[in-house]
Design a protein around this motif. Structure first.
Motif, PDB file in Angstrom:
ATOM      1  N   ILE A  32       0.842  -1.206   0.000  1.00  0.00           N
ATOM      2  CA  ILE A  32       0.000   0.000   0.000  1.00  0.00           C
ATOM      3  C   ILE A  32       0.873   1.249   0.000  1.00  0.00           C
ATOM      4  O   ILE A  32       0.643   2.192  -0.774  1.00  0.00           O
ATOM      5  CB  ILE A  32      -0.949  -0.008   1.221  1.00  0.00           C
ATOM      6  CG1 ILE A  32      -1.967  -1.149   1.106  1.00  0.00           C
ATOM      7  CG2 ILE A  32      -1.672   1.336   1.352  1.00  0.00           C
ATOM      8  CD1 ILE A  32      -2.804  -1.358   2.350  1.00  0.00           C
ATOM      9  N   SER A  33       1.887   1.249   0.843  1.00  0.00           N
ATOM     10  CA  SER A  33       2.788   2.404   0.903  1.00  0.00           C
ATOM     11  C   SER A  33       3.532   2.589  -0.418  1.00  0.00           C
ATOM     12  O   SER A  33       3.750   3.716  -0.880  1.00  0.00           O
ATOM     13  CB  SER A  33       3.777   2.218   2.054  1.00  0.00           C
ATOM     14  OG  SER A  33       4.424   3.432   2.370  1.00  0.00           O
ATOM     15  N   HIS A  34       3.906   1.489  -1.054  1.00  0.00           N
ATOM     16  CA  HIS A  34       4.606   1.544  -2.341  1.00  0.00           C
ATOM     17  C   HIS A  34       3.698   2.110  -3.436  1.00  0.00           C
ATOM     18  O   HIS A  34       4.121   2.971  -4.227  1.00  0.00           O
ATOM     19  CB  HIS A  34       5.077   0.144  -2.726  1.00  0.00           C
ATOM     20  CG  HIS A  34       5.538   0.026  -4.145  1.00  0.00           C
ATOM     21  ND1 HIS A  34       6.718   0.574  -4.597  1.00  0.00           N
ATOM     22  CD2 HIS A  34       4.953  -0.560  -5.235  1.00  0.00           C
ATOM     23  CE1 HIS A  34       6.854   0.329  -5.887  1.00  0.00           C
ATOM     24  NE2 HIS A  34       5.794  -0.354  -6.290  1.00  0.00           N
ATOM     25  N   LEU A  42       6.064   7.817   6.819  1.00  0.00           N
ATOM     26  CA  LEU A  42       4.711   7.277   6.838  1.00  0.00           C
ATOM     27  C   LEU A  42       4.724   5.754   6.734  1.00  0.00           C
ATOM     28  O   LEU A  42       3.915   5.068   7.377  1.00  0.00           O
ATOM     29  CB  LEU A  42       3.879   7.875   5.706  1.00  0.00           C
ATOM     30  CG  LEU A  42       2.392   7.522   5.742  1.00  0.00           C
ATOM     31  CD1 LEU A  42       1.780   7.870   7.094  1.00  0.00           C
ATOM     32  CD2 LEU A  42       1.635   8.230   4.628  1.00  0.00           C
ATOM     33  N   CYS A  43       5.672   5.216   5.957  1.00  0.00           N
ATOM     34  CA  CYS A  43       5.805   3.763   5.910  1.00  0.00           C
ATOM     35  C   CYS A  43       6.164   3.222   7.297  1.00  0.00           C
ATOM     36  O   CYS A  43       5.640   2.195   7.732  1.00  0.00           O
ATOM     37  CB  CYS A  43       6.862   3.364   4.887  1.00  0.00           C
ATOM     38  SG  CYS A  43       7.061   1.576   4.725  1.00  0.00           S
ATOM     39  N   GLU A  44       7.039   3.932   7.996  1.00  0.00           N
ATOM     40  CA  GLU A  44       7.399   3.529   9.352  1.00  0.00           C
ATOM     41  C   GLU A  44       6.191   3.607  10.285  1.00  0.00           C
ATOM     42  O   GLU A  44       6.007   2.749  11.163  1.00  0.00           O
ATOM     43  CB  GLU A  44       8.532   4.423   9.865  1.00  0.00           C
ATOM     44  CG  GLU A  44       9.858   4.182   9.145  1.00  0.00           C
ATOM     45  CD  GLU A  44      10.871   5.285   9.412  1.00  0.00           C
ATOM     46  OE1 GLU A  44      10.559   6.176  10.232  1.00  0.00           O
ATOM     47  OE2 GLU A  44      11.952   5.258   8.794  1.00  0.00           O
ATOM     48  N   LEU A  47       4.134   0.488   9.530  1.00  0.00           N
ATOM     49  CA  LEU A  47       4.744  -0.754  10.020  1.00  0.00           C
ATOM     50  C   LEU A  47       4.700  -0.838  11.545  1.00  0.00           C
ATOM     51  O   LEU A  47       4.514  -1.923  12.109  1.00  0.00           O
ATOM     52  CB  LEU A  47       6.176  -0.861   9.511  1.00  0.00           C
ATOM     53  CG  LEU A  47       6.302  -1.082   7.992  1.00  0.00           C
ATOM     54  CD1 LEU A  47       7.771  -1.067   7.575  1.00  0.00           C
ATOM     55  CD2 LEU A  47       5.648  -2.397   7.570  1.00  0.00           C
ATOM     56  N   LYS A  48       4.855   0.299  12.209  1.00  0.00           N
ATOM     57  CA  LYS A  48       4.707   0.312  13.667  1.00  0.00           C
ATOM     58  C   LYS A  48       3.277  -0.078  14.044  1.00  0.00           C
ATOM     59  O   LYS A  48       3.047  -0.855  14.986  1.00  0.00           O
ATOM     60  CB  LYS A  48       5.032   1.695  14.217  1.00  0.00           C
ATOM     61  CG  LYS A  48       4.884   1.804  15.728  1.00  0.00           C
ATOM     62  CD  LYS A  48       5.195   3.224  16.208  1.00  0.00           C
ATOM     63  CE  LYS A  48       4.969   3.339  17.721  1.00  0.00           C
ATOM     64  NZ  LYS A  48       5.215   4.723  18.195  1.00  0.00           N
ATOM     65  N   ALA A  49       2.298   0.449  13.293  1.00  0.00           N
ATOM     66  CA  ALA A  49       0.893   0.115  13.555  1.00  0.00           C
ATOM     67  C   ALA A  49       0.623  -1.364  13.305  1.00  0.00           C
ATOM     68  O   ALA A  49      -0.131  -2.002  14.048  1.00  0.00           O
ATOM     69  CB  ALA A  49      -0.008   0.976  12.677  1.00  0.00           C
ATOM     70  N   PHE A  50       1.234  -1.917  12.265  1.00  0.00           N
ATOM     71  CA  PHE A  50       1.050  -3.339  11.966  1.00  0.00           C
ATOM     72  C   PHE A  50       1.564  -4.196  13.123  1.00  0.00           C
ATOM     73  O   PHE A  50       0.928  -5.180  13.512  1.00  0.00           O
ATOM     74  CB  PHE A  50       1.769  -3.700  10.676  1.00  0.00           C
ATOM     75  CG  PHE A  50       1.734  -5.173  10.351  1.00  0.00           C
ATOM     76  CD1 PHE A  50       0.531  -5.802  10.078  1.00  0.00           C
ATOM     77  CD2 PHE A  50       2.904  -5.925  10.333  1.00  0.00           C
ATOM     78  CE1 PHE A  50       0.489  -7.160   9.783  1.00  0.00           C
ATOM     79  CE2 PHE A  50       2.866  -7.281  10.055  1.00  0.00           C
ATOM     80  CZ  PHE A  50       1.665  -7.900   9.774  1.00  0.00           C
ATOM     81  N   GLN A  51       2.685  -3.795  13.688  1.00  0.00           N
ATOM     82  CA  GLN A  51       3.231  -4.527  14.833  1.00  0.00           C
ATOM     83  C   GLN A  51       2.271  -4.472  16.024  1.00  0.00           C
ATOM     84  O   GLN A  51       2.019  -5.485  16.692  1.00  0.00           O
ATOM     85  CB  GLN A  51       4.589  -3.944  15.227  1.00  0.00           C
ATOM     86  CG  GLN A  51       5.251  -4.670  16.382  1.00  0.00           C
ATOM     87  CD  GLN A  51       6.609  -4.069  16.752  1.00  0.00           C
ATOM     88  OE1 GLN A  51       7.131  -3.210  16.044  1.00  0.00           O
ATOM     89  NE2 GLN A  51       7.173  -4.509  17.851  1.00  0.00           N
ATOM     90  N   LEU A 171      -5.269  -1.218  13.188  1.00  0.00           N
ATOM     91  CA  LEU A 171      -5.610  -1.766  11.877  1.00  0.00           C
ATOM     92  C   LEU A 171      -5.720  -0.652  10.842  1.00  0.00           C
ATOM     93  O   LEU A 171      -5.125  -0.726   9.759  1.00  0.00           O
ATOM     94  CB  LEU A 171      -6.926  -2.544  11.970  1.00  0.00           C
ATOM     95  CG  LEU A 171      -7.545  -3.032  10.660  1.00  0.00           C
ATOM     96  CD1 LEU A 171      -6.613  -4.004   9.948  1.00  0.00           C
ATOM     97  CD2 LEU A 171      -8.913  -3.664  10.909  1.00  0.00           C
ATOM     98  N   ASN A 172      -6.473   0.377  11.167  1.00  0.00           N
ATOM     99  CA  ASN A 172      -6.611   1.494  10.232  1.00  0.00           C
ATOM    100  C   ASN A 172      -5.259   2.155   9.959  1.00  0.00           C
ATOM    101  O   ASN A 172      -4.942   2.487   8.816  1.00  0.00           O
ATOM    102  CB  ASN A 172      -7.593   2.525  10.779  1.00  0.00           C
ATOM    103  CG  ASN A 172      -7.712   3.749   9.898  1.00  0.00           C
ATOM    104  OD1 ASN A 172      -6.882   4.654   9.960  1.00  0.00           O
ATOM    105  ND2 ASN A 172      -8.737   3.799   9.070  1.00  0.00           N
ATOM    106  N   SER A 173      -4.457   2.324  10.992  1.00  0.00           N
ATOM    107  CA  SER A 173      -3.188   3.039  10.845  1.00  0.00           C
ATOM    108  C   SER A 173      -2.212   2.316   9.929  1.00  0.00           C
ATOM    109  O   SER A 173      -1.371   2.951   9.301  1.00  0.00           O
ATOM    110  CB  SER A 173      -2.548   3.250  12.226  1.00  0.00           C
ATOM    111  OG  SER A 173      -3.362   4.073  13.040  1.00  0.00           O
TER     112      SER A 173
END
Length: 464
Positions: A32-34, A42-44, A47-51, A171-173
């Motif tokens: 999505i970020s790509h 913003l990618c970071e 990824l922090k939110a995914f964790q 999840l949204n983040s």
């Protein structure tokens, strides 16, 4: 490094916009970020939110356990395959027909306001009047804001609803796409409501718009949104995050009419922050879907005020678990909650609210009123108020009613020449009036039509 994008820092083979698999993985987040060519910060963030999302268990309170949701059953990004349009006439005719069929209000196509339209995961239409830009108002989709106003987005994104607030905010983040961004400069008032429209068309998909609205000191922001989805057998999952920032002496008025299909899960996090003498009003109308949503306000500044006006309809197979969260922090703060719920055809409607007075909130006051109306013996109406008065000088009033439609009122109206169906419609419109009177004229007309459709669908009145 600030301008570095994920494209420059990763050799991952990414998913194509219209070919994402079901499930949520790191590759989905990075893809999505790509696709959006986002900056590294913003990618970071994603990824922090995914964790955080992976670490947090599914919530076990309220009605959540009975839904038995598996988020990996959904596709979390669906590309619209459409370039953004600047004129409504440029929108693909097939998409245009679907909006018209779903009843997007005429004023959202022709009214002289800024408009954003989102289909599944992407914004497909954008029109901002020159009158807004001449006032210095920024109104665009969140993806454009990230590209063109990164400092503003980075300053406020995730400050009112944090990544770690709950599993759904995480999840949204990590997968958010689309949504609105607005910044109103100091002392400026929006000359007309800013408007957005969100639609879900892809079956078994998730939609995760992110909305960030900022009213600077002394500004006045009015924003309206409509949401709907195509009726089909597949379920959909919708988790939006909305953050409002009301600076000193500013006002924000936010209106939502959500007309989702029934077999949809709508679990949304909405919250606003009020600084000194600021005000926020949420007007929240919920139709369709199984909904879990409690618009919130943090009254941080002294003399700040907030209102939450909520209306929900629960039909067959539906749970509408709605309400409000208000935290009084500043001195002499004021809040008002009005929640109206209608349950019909075996639906379940509940008010779930939290009002908290911090020790610092001396001289503060809150009034809560929640009313439930049941249209038959199979439907249910519940109230789950949680009131926490930590301060010694706060005042809280709470009142609640649960009732059925009044036979005496029906008899009286019929004796005055009205049919039984028209009498029922009049009574229910009167019950909802405390919330609907705050809608602008066009939305009030739309809401009246929707109420008739709901009652027809629930066999309360005959179809016309």
């Amino acid at each position: 490094m600030e301008s570095t994008t994920i494209t420059e820092t990763s050799n991952v083979e990414f998913y194509k916009p219209d070919n994402f698999p079901k499930g949520l993985t790191r590759k989905v987040v990075e893809s999505i970020s790509h696709i959006k060519n986002e900056p590294s910060w913003l990618c970071e963030f994603r990824l922090k939110a995914f964790q955080v999302y992976e670490e947090k268990p599914m919530p076990a309170w309220g009605f959540i356990p009975q839904f038995q949701i598996n988020i990996d059953d959904y596709v979390h990004y669906v590309g619209s395959n459409q370039k953004k349009k600047k004129s409504w006439d440029e929108v693909d005719p097939e998409i245009l027909r679907s909006f018209e069929k779903l009843g997007i209000p005429e004023h959202e196509r022709k009214y002289l306001a800024g408009i954003e339209t989102m289909n599944d995961s992407e914004t497909i239409y954008a029109n901002v009047k020159k009158e807004l830009t001449d006032l210095g108002i920024i109104f665009c989709d969140i993806d454009t804001a990230i590209r063109e106003y990164p400092e503003l987005v980075r300053e406020y994104l995730g400050t009112v609803v944090t990544i770690g607030d709950n599993k759904f905010s995480a999840l949204n983040s990590c997968v958010f796409s689309g949504g609105s961004f607005a910044y109103i400069p100091k002392g400026v008032k929006t000359p007309m409501p800013l408007q957005a429209y969100f639609k879900v068309t892809a079956a078994s998909s998730g939609q995760y718009e992110r909305t960030l609205l900022i009213a600077d000191e002394g500004a006045h922001l009015e924003y309206s949104e409509g949401c709907t989805s195509v009726q089909d057998k597949g379920t959909n999952f919708h988790t939006a995050v909305v953050e409002l920032v009301a600076k000193k002496n500013s006002k924000i008025f936010y209106t939502t009419i959500q007309n989702w299909k029934k077999n949809m899960y709508n679990w949304t996090v909405k919250r606003g922050l009020c600084e000194e003498s600021a005000h926020i009003t949420w007007t929240d109308c919920n139709i369709g879907a199984n909904t879990i949503k409690y618009p919130g306000i943090i009254l941080q500044g002294d003399h700040s005020t907030g209102d939450v006006l909520s209306l929900a309809f629960a039909g067959n197979g539906q749970v509408q678990d709605t309400g409000a969260r208000i935290i009084h922090v500043g001195k002499n703060t004021r809040s008002n909650i009005l929640a109206k719920g209608v349950a019909l055809d075996g639906g379940i409607n509940s008010y779930r609210g939290l009002v908290k007075f911090e020790p610092s909130s001396k001289g503060s006051y809150s009034h809560i009123k929640c009313d439930g109306l049941m249209m038959d013996n199979r439907s249910q109406s519940h109230a789950y108020p949680y009131n926490d008065v930590s301060g010694e000088e706060g005042t809280l009033n709470y009142e609640a009613t649960v009732s059925k439609i009044d036979d005496d009122q029906l008899f009286y109206l019929q004796s005055r020449g009205m049919s039984e169906d028209d009498a029922k419609l009049l009574i229910i419109n009167g019950f909802c009036e405390g919330v609907t009177k705050h809608l602008d004229v066009e939305y009030s007309v739309e809401m009246t039509k929707l109420i008739r459709m709901i009652l027809e669908d629930g066999k309360v009145i005959a179809e016309t």
